[in-house]
Scaffold this motif. Structure first.
Motif, PDB file in Angstrom:
ATOM      1  N   LEU A  39       0.803  -1.222   0.000  1.00 14.18           N
ATOM      2  CA  LEU A  39       0.000   0.000   0.000  1.00 14.18           C
ATOM      3  C   LEU A  39       0.837   1.274   0.000  1.00 14.18           C
ATOM      4  N   GLY A  40       1.869   1.310   0.849  1.00 18.44           N
ATOM      5  CA  GLY A  40       2.697   2.503   0.932  1.00 18.44           C
ATOM      6  C   GLY A  40       3.348   2.837  -0.394  1.00 18.44           C
ATOM      7  N   VAL A  41       3.853   1.792  -1.083  1.00 16.05           N
ATOM      8  CA  VAL A  41       4.495   2.002  -2.381  1.00 16.05           C
ATOM      9  C   VAL A  41       3.456   2.416  -3.423  1.00 16.05           C
ATOM     10  N   ILE A  42       2.285   1.782  -3.394  1.00 18.07           N
ATOM     11  CA  ILE A  42       1.222   2.123  -4.347  1.00 18.07           C
ATOM     12  C   ILE A  42       0.840   3.598  -4.213  1.00 18.07           C
ATOM     13  N   ILE A  43       0.632   4.042  -2.971  1.00 23.00           N
ATOM     14  CA  ILE A  43       0.239   5.441  -2.742  1.00 23.00           C
ATOM     15  C   ILE A  43       1.343   6.389  -3.188  1.00 23.00           C
ATOM     16  N   GLY A  44       2.592   6.064  -2.851  1.00 22.92           N
ATOM     17  CA  GLY A  44       3.708   6.938  -3.212  1.00 22.92           C
ATOM     18  C   GLY A  44       3.894   7.065  -4.712  1.00 22.92           C
ATOM     19  N   ILE A  45       3.923   5.914  -5.425  1.00 23.00           N
ATOM     20  CA  ILE A  45       4.160   5.937  -6.869  1.00 23.00           C
ATOM     21  C   ILE A  45       2.977   6.552  -7.606  1.00 23.00           C
ATOM     22  N   SER A  46       1.754   6.212  -7.206  1.00 24.36           N
ATOM     23  CA  SER A  46       0.585   6.801  -7.880  1.00 24.36           C
ATOM     24  C   SER A  46       0.558   8.309  -7.690  1.00 24.36           C
ATOM     25  N   SER A  47       0.975   8.794  -6.507  1.00 23.54           N
ATOM     26  CA  SER A  47       1.031  10.241  -6.267  1.00 23.54           C
ATOM     27  C   SER A  47       2.060  10.894  -7.178  1.00 23.54           C
ATOM     28  N   VAL A  48       3.237  10.276  -7.294  1.00 17.36           N
ATOM     29  CA  VAL A  48       4.291  10.824  -8.155  1.00 17.36           C
ATOM     30  C   VAL A  48       3.805  10.913  -9.599  1.00 17.36           C
ATOM     31  N   ILE A  49       3.225   9.823 -10.119  1.00 20.66           N
ATOM     32  CA  ILE A  49       2.777   9.792 -11.514  1.00 20.66           C
ATOM     33  C   ILE A  49       1.635  10.779 -11.736  1.00 20.66           C
ATOM     34  N   ALA A  50       0.628  10.759 -10.838  1.00 19.78           N
ATOM     35  CA  ALA A  50      -0.548  11.611 -11.023  1.00 19.78           C
ATOM     36  C   ALA A  50      -0.184  13.090 -10.948  1.00 19.78           C
ATOM     37  N   ILE A  51       0.592  13.475  -9.927  1.00 20.22           N
ATOM     38  CA  ILE A  51       0.933  14.887  -9.758  1.00 20.22           C
ATOM     39  C   ILE A  51       1.823  15.371 -10.902  1.00 20.22           C
ATOM     40  N   THR A  52       2.792  14.551 -11.296  1.00 24.45           N
ATOM     41  CA  THR A  52       3.658  14.930 -12.416  1.00 24.45           C
ATOM     42  C   THR A  52       2.839  15.116 -13.695  1.00 24.45           C
ATOM     43  N   SER A  53       1.919  14.177 -13.944  1.00 22.56           N
ATOM     44  CA  SER A  53       1.091  14.252 -15.141  1.00 22.56           C
ATOM     45  C   SER A  53       0.169  15.464 -15.113  1.00 22.56           C
ATOM     46  N   VAL A  54      -0.485  15.699 -13.974  1.00 20.39           N
ATOM     47  CA  VAL A  54      -1.395  16.841 -13.857  1.00 20.39           C
ATOM     48  C   VAL A  54      -0.628  18.151 -14.027  1.00 20.39           C
ATOM     49  N   GLY A  55       0.547  18.245 -13.381  1.00 18.89           N
ATOM     50  CA  GLY A  55       1.365  19.455 -13.505  1.00 18.89           C
ATOM     51  C   GLY A  55       1.753  19.728 -14.945  1.00 18.89           C
ATOM     52  N   PHE A 297       5.796  23.784  -7.689  1.00 18.05           N
ATOM     53  CA  PHE A 297       4.684  23.116  -7.011  1.00 18.05           C
ATOM     54  C   PHE A 297       4.761  21.609  -7.214  1.00 18.05           C
ATOM     55  N   THR A 298       5.082  21.195  -8.448  1.00 15.22           N
ATOM     56  CA  THR A 298       5.194  19.759  -8.743  1.00 15.22           C
ATOM     57  C   THR A 298       6.309  19.126  -7.918  1.00 15.22           C
ATOM     58  N   ILE A 299       7.455  19.807  -7.833  1.00 15.27           N
ATOM     59  CA  ILE A 299       8.576  19.290  -7.035  1.00 15.27           C
ATOM     60  C   ILE A 299       8.170  19.131  -5.574  1.00 15.27           C
ATOM     61  N   MET A 300       7.450  20.132  -5.054  1.00 12.41           N
ATOM     62  CA  MET A 300       7.019  20.081  -3.653  1.00 12.41           C
ATOM     63  C   MET A 300       6.104  18.879  -3.398  1.00 12.41           C
ATOM     64  N   VAL A 301       5.114  18.684  -4.291  1.00  8.78           N
ATOM     65  CA  VAL A 301       4.167  17.588  -4.085  1.00  8.78           C
ATOM     66  C   VAL A 301       4.847  16.237  -4.281  1.00  8.78           C
ATOM     67  N   VAL A 302       5.753  16.153  -5.259  1.00 14.54           N
ATOM     68  CA  VAL A 302       6.486  14.900  -5.472  1.00 14.54           C
ATOM     69  C   VAL A 302       7.344  14.585  -4.250  1.00 14.54           C
ATOM     70  N   ALA A 303       7.907  15.618  -3.623  1.00 12.72           N
ATOM     71  CA  ALA A 303       8.696  15.407  -2.400  1.00 12.72           C
ATOM     72  C   ALA A 303       7.814  14.854  -1.288  1.00 12.72           C
ATOM     73  N   ILE A 304       6.591  15.379  -1.195  1.00  8.15           N
ATOM     74  CA  ILE A 304       5.648  14.858  -0.190  1.00  8.15           C
ATOM     75  C   ILE A 304       5.301  13.409  -0.504  1.00  8.15           C
ATOM     76  N   ALA A 305       5.091  13.123  -1.807  1.00  7.47           N
ATOM     77  CA  ALA A 305       4.807  11.737  -2.204  1.00  7.47           C
ATOM     78  C   ALA A 305       5.984  10.833  -1.874  1.00  7.47           C
ATOM     79  N   GLY A 306       7.205  11.392  -1.933  1.00  8.85           N
ATOM     80  CA  GLY A 306       8.394  10.618  -1.586  1.00  8.85           C
ATOM     81  C   GLY A 306       8.352  10.127  -0.146  1.00  8.85           C
ATOM     82  N   ILE A 307       7.680  10.905   0.729  1.00 10.81           N
ATOM     83  CA  ILE A 307       7.536  10.471   2.124  1.00 10.81           C
ATOM     84  C   ILE A 307       6.704   9.190   2.184  1.00 10.81           C
ATOM     85  N   SER A 308       5.669   9.125   1.331  1.00  6.08           N
ATOM     86  CA  SER A 308       4.861   7.896   1.265  1.00  6.08           C
ATOM     87  C   SER A 308       5.718   6.712   0.830  1.00  6.08           C
TER      88      SER A 308
END
Length: 423
Positions: A39-55, A297-308
């Motif tokens: 779960l932790g990896v799923i949440i982290g990677i999906s956040s990275v992909i989604a936020i990068t794509s949306v940005g 903004f994308t870097i900031m959110v990806v960094a937060i996703a990195g915590i996941s």
């Protein structure tokens, strides 16, 4: 456990596929625990992909919108009026005139197209239908300066501008709102603040720019708007809210900005260190600024996703340590029948990597689905870069590898006799 004994014939020459097969088999026996660990990896990677794509999608969408308006355009805005120390916004004072625009067209060599405009919000009525929209009073150069042209009918001509003729060109949104199912709006009469205007054209659609619908507007001759709707002329000529200046390229635009600033300061009797009563903005600068903001903004959110991802890695390490303790006797039996240090190490590393990469794969798919849904709902381009996919896979692989090192070493170092004695 007995299923694995058939695979201990020669641990010294065990293949990668056998190691992966045993790892997957061991994980499959504990499906719920494996799923929760992912779960932790799923949440982290999906956040990275989604936020990068949306940005990237939002950035591309804004760039397309500004490109549609033209990145080779300068916008000169009149100064801001103040009421009780509160700024009323650029263009709220009569510091720019149509004559300023004409002087720029004559005296600035780098300015290829110059267009002045007035802008106000007003109620437009046709029959029983009405809508509140933005009215633009413009000259003949506005379509070329803004890279927007009539889709139906025509724009007003020089004679109509000179005589302040009451003609109007509608944006597509206004046309749909007022005329509903009627096929042709050309020749119909609309009313703007009680004044009748004949519709002579409908502009091509330009879409939205953020919350602003660029199709929700009406164009009328600048002279007509100044005389009938605004009635606000400066002492030195016809007051306008802004002036658009178009150059052939970015270098010419930078030269035009310098020339325009000097021309206006001389015409308005502004001398250093006095502040300008106008502001010049460059569309290319707006794109650059927005790109930087979205990037940060994308870097900031990806960094937060990195915590996941970090939390997911800790979860994998924790579960693998528990697994080593639970399978101590199994490890002892494998060592007793010939399993080497590297064979045990590789299997537990493989289990950690399989958990992480499977979670990463599911996370990438989830992230792409989220990004596609966001692009559909909020109407911006759907973008998934190949780099973000590679980075996502690489991150999931590294998380599994790093999280599995300590548990795998602990398993490989177990003494076979002590392990066989464990209950």
């Amino acid at each position: 456990m007995t299923k694995n004994f058939s695979r201990v014939k020669s641990y010294r020459t065990v293949s990668v596929w056998e190691i992966l097969s045993m790892a997957i088999e061991a994980l499959w026996r504990n499906k719920l625990r494996t799923g929760l660990t992912m779960l932790g990896v799923i949440i982290g990677i999906s956040s990275v992909i989604a936020i990068t794509s949306v940005g990237q999608g939002v950035q591309k969408g804004v760039e397309q919108q500004i490109q549609a308006l033209g990145t080779d355009v300068l916008q000169v805005m009149a100064g801001a009026a103040r009421s009780g120390n509160i700024s009323q916004g650029l263009g709220s004072t009569s510091t720019l005139t149509w004559e300023d625009a004409q002087a720029i067209a004559q005296q600035a060599p780098s300015a290829q197209v110059v267009s002045a405009y007035l802008q106000q919000t007003a109620q437009v009525v046709y029959g029983s239908e009405n809508t509140s929209t933005t009215i633009y009073g413009t000259d003949l150069n506005y379509p070329e300066a803004r890279n927007t042209h009539p889709q139906e009918g025509r724009f007003f001509n020089q004679e109509e501008l000179d005589t302040a003729k009451q003609v109007a060109v509608l944006g597509p949104t206004v046309q749909r709102t007022l005329f509903k199912g009627e096929v042709d709006a050309i020749g119909k009469k609309i009313r703007i603040r009680g004044e009748a205007y004949e519709v002579i054209g409908v502009m091509e659609p330009k879409g939205s720019q953020g919350p602003r619908d660029r199709d929700d507007q009406v164009f009328i001759p600048l002279t007509s708007m100044s005389a009938r709707l605004v009635g606000n002329n400066a002492l030195t000529g016809v007051s306008v809210n802004g002036i658009l200046i178009k150059g052939s390229n970015q270098q010419q635009l930078e030269a035009a900005q310098f020339q325009v600033s000097n021309i206006l300061r001389l015409r308005h009797n502004i001398y250093s260190p006095e502040a300008d009563d106008f502001r010049i903005t460059n569309q290319a600068d707006i794109v650059s600024t927005f790109t930087n903001v979205v990037g940060l903004f994308t870097i900031m959110v990806v960094a937060i996703a990195g915590i996941s991802l970090l939390v997911g890695g800790i979860g994998i390490a924790n579960i693998m340590l528990v697994s080593v303790v639970e399978r101590t006797r199994e490890i002892g039996i494998r060592k007793a029948v010939g399993a080497t240090y590297s064979a045990i190490l590789n299997q537990f590393l493989a289990e950690a990597v399989v958990i992480s990469t499977m979670g990463g794969g599911i996370g990438m798919g989830t992230g792409i689905v989220i990004a596609a849904a966001a692009a559909t709902v909020f109407k911006f381009p759907f973008v998934v870069s190949f780099v973000s996919i590679i980075v996502g896979f690489g991150l999931s692989f590294m998380v599994g590898l790093l999280a599995g090192v300590i548990p795998a070493r602990n398993a490989a170092k177990l003494d076979p006799i002590a392990a066989l004695r464990s209950e």
